[in-house]
Design a protein around this motif. Structure first.
Motif, PDB file in Angstrom:
ATOM      1  N   THR A  53      39.715  43.520  42.264  1.00 24.53           N
ATOM      2  CA  THR A  53      40.410  42.409  41.610  1.00 24.53           C
ATOM      3  C   THR A  53      39.973  41.101  42.265  1.00 24.53           C
ATOM      4  OG1 THR A  53      42.262  42.440  43.158  1.00 24.53           O
ATOM      5  CG2 THR A  53      42.458  43.833  41.160  1.00 24.53           C
ATOM      6  N   ILE A  54      40.275  40.015  41.604  1.00 26.19           N
ATOM      7  CA  ILE A  54      39.965  38.705  42.166  1.00 26.19           C
ATOM      8  C   ILE A  54      40.615  38.561  43.538  1.00 26.19           C
ATOM      9  CG2 ILE A  54      40.326  36.215  41.915  1.00 26.19           C
ATOM     10  CD1 ILE A  54      40.152  36.684  38.826  1.00 26.19           C
ATOM     11  N   LEU A 101      32.504  38.389  39.997  1.00 24.77           N
ATOM     12  CA  LEU A 101      33.219  39.226  40.956  1.00 24.77           C
ATOM     13  C   LEU A 101      32.226  39.999  41.818  1.00 24.77           C
ATOM     14  CD1 LEU A 101      36.155  39.874  41.756  1.00 24.77           C
ATOM     15  CD2 LEU A 101      36.020  41.875  40.255  1.00 24.77           C
ATOM     16  N   GLY A 102      31.156  40.464  41.217  1.00 21.65           N
ATOM     17  CA  GLY A 102      30.118  41.171  41.953  1.00 21.65           C
ATOM     18  C   GLY A 102      29.416  40.280  42.971  1.00 21.65           C
ATOM     19  N   LEU A 103      29.252  38.995  42.663  1.00 22.54           N
ATOM     20  CA  LEU A 103      28.631  38.073  43.615  1.00 22.54           C
ATOM     21  C   LEU A 103      29.473  37.927  44.879  1.00 22.54           C
ATOM     22  CD1 LEU A 103      27.212  35.147  41.438  1.00 22.54           C
ATOM     23  CD2 LEU A 103      25.930  36.569  43.044  1.00 22.54           C
ATOM     24  N   GLN A 161      37.052  37.726  32.755  1.00 20.16           N
ATOM     25  CA  GLN A 161      35.947  36.786  32.861  1.00 20.16           C
ATOM     26  C   GLN A 161      35.059  37.082  34.066  1.00 20.16           C
ATOM     27  OE1 GLN A 161      38.400  33.214  32.782  1.00 20.16           O
ATOM     28  NE2 GLN A 161      37.258  32.488  30.971  1.00 20.16           N
ATOM     29  N   VAL A 162      35.666  37.349  35.220  1.00 21.44           N
ATOM     30  CA  VAL A 162      34.867  37.530  36.436  1.00 21.44           C
ATOM     31  C   VAL A 162      34.095  38.842  36.445  1.00 21.44           C
ATOM     32  CG1 VAL A 162      36.327  36.020  37.819  1.00 21.44           C
ATOM     33  CG2 VAL A 162      36.758  38.493  37.830  1.00 21.44           C
ATOM     34  N   ARG A 163      34.464  39.752  35.545  1.00 24.68           N
ATOM     35  CA  ARG A 163      33.749  41.027  35.419  1.00 24.68           C
ATOM     36  C   ARG A 163      32.688  40.983  34.313  1.00 24.68           C
ATOM     37  NH1 ARG A 163      35.600  45.811  37.161  1.00 24.68           N
ATOM     38  NH2 ARG A 163      37.298  45.760  38.663  1.00 24.68           N
ATOM     39  N   ALA A 219      35.352  30.521  46.136  1.00 29.33           N
ATOM     40  CA  ALA A 219      36.057  29.722  45.141  1.00 29.33           C
ATOM     41  C   ALA A 219      35.506  29.884  43.732  1.00 29.33           C
ATOM     42  CB  ALA A 219      36.026  28.247  45.539  1.00 29.33           C
ATOM     43  N   CYS A 220      34.358  30.511  43.564  1.00 27.81           N
ATOM     44  CA  CYS A 220      33.783  30.640  42.217  1.00 27.81           C
ATOM     45  C   CYS A 220      34.682  31.464  41.294  1.00 27.81           C
ATOM     46  CB  CYS A 220      32.366  31.209  42.267  1.00 27.81           C
ATOM     47  SG  CYS A 220      32.247  32.993  42.501  1.00 27.81           S
ATOM     48  N   LEU A 221      35.606  32.222  41.864  1.00 27.83           N
ATOM     49  CA  LEU A 221      36.509  33.052  41.061  1.00 27.83           C
ATOM     50  C   LEU A 221      37.790  32.315  40.675  1.00 27.83           C
ATOM     51  CD1 LEU A 221      36.238  36.354  43.147  1.00 27.83           C
ATOM     52  CD2 LEU A 221      34.876  35.669  41.160  1.00 27.83           C
TER      53      LEU A 221
END
Length: 160
Positions: free
Chosen positions: A93-94, A50-52, A37-39, A28-30
């Protein structure tokens, strides 16, 4: 099932509830963020949101595929090292990373469904280890990464 729902249940059910809670938190962090943003890199390491989640998928496959089945990482389709599991490519991608994580978590549940907490997983690089230890290790790792994700999200949202 929430962790409070299993307060008086078996140790196995408690482990699985806590593990699933951390799995959901990582995934859910994404939510609600953009692909950019996630990148975004906010720390000197390869760690991004995204890497996490991509790394959490790697964790599932190492501890609940490699350790259970003894299949090599190349056959499983995961990187050789944890550090490499954070590397994003242009197709990540997310939606894709979240789906891959959910699928890995479900595969983990299936792989361990018939095992007891004291059953030894033969495929770990350290040698056979009990499922109980693996549950504790993965809960600890996901909790740490969920904390990292909270901080990264806070930084990203403060900049928006």
């Amino acid at each position: 099932m929430s962790t409070m729902d299993v307060l008086n249940h078996s140790l196995r059910e408690q482990f699985e509830a806590f593990l699933d809670e951390h799995r959901r938190m990582i995934n859910a962090c994404l939510d609600g963020l953009t692909e950019e943003q996630v990148r975004r890199s906010l720390v000197p390491s390869r760690t991004t949101l995204l890497g996490l989640v991509k790394h959490a998928t790697f964790v599932e496959k190492v501890w609940f595929d490699e350790a259970v089945t003894c299949r090599p990482r190349a056959e499983i389709g995961i990187p050789a090292t944890p550090d490499e599991s954070f590397i994003l490519d242009e197709t990540d991608t997310i939606a894709g990373i979240q789906q891959a994580h959910r699928e890995a978590c479900e595969a983990s549940r299936q792989a361990t469904a018939s095992l007891a907490l004291d059953d030894l997983l033969p495929g770990n690089r350290r040698g056979p280890i009990p499922l109980r230890w693996v549950y504790l290790h993965v809960i600890r790792e996901l909790a740490q990464h969920a904390g990292h994700a909270d901080i990264l999200r806070e930084q990203l949202l403060a900049r928006s």
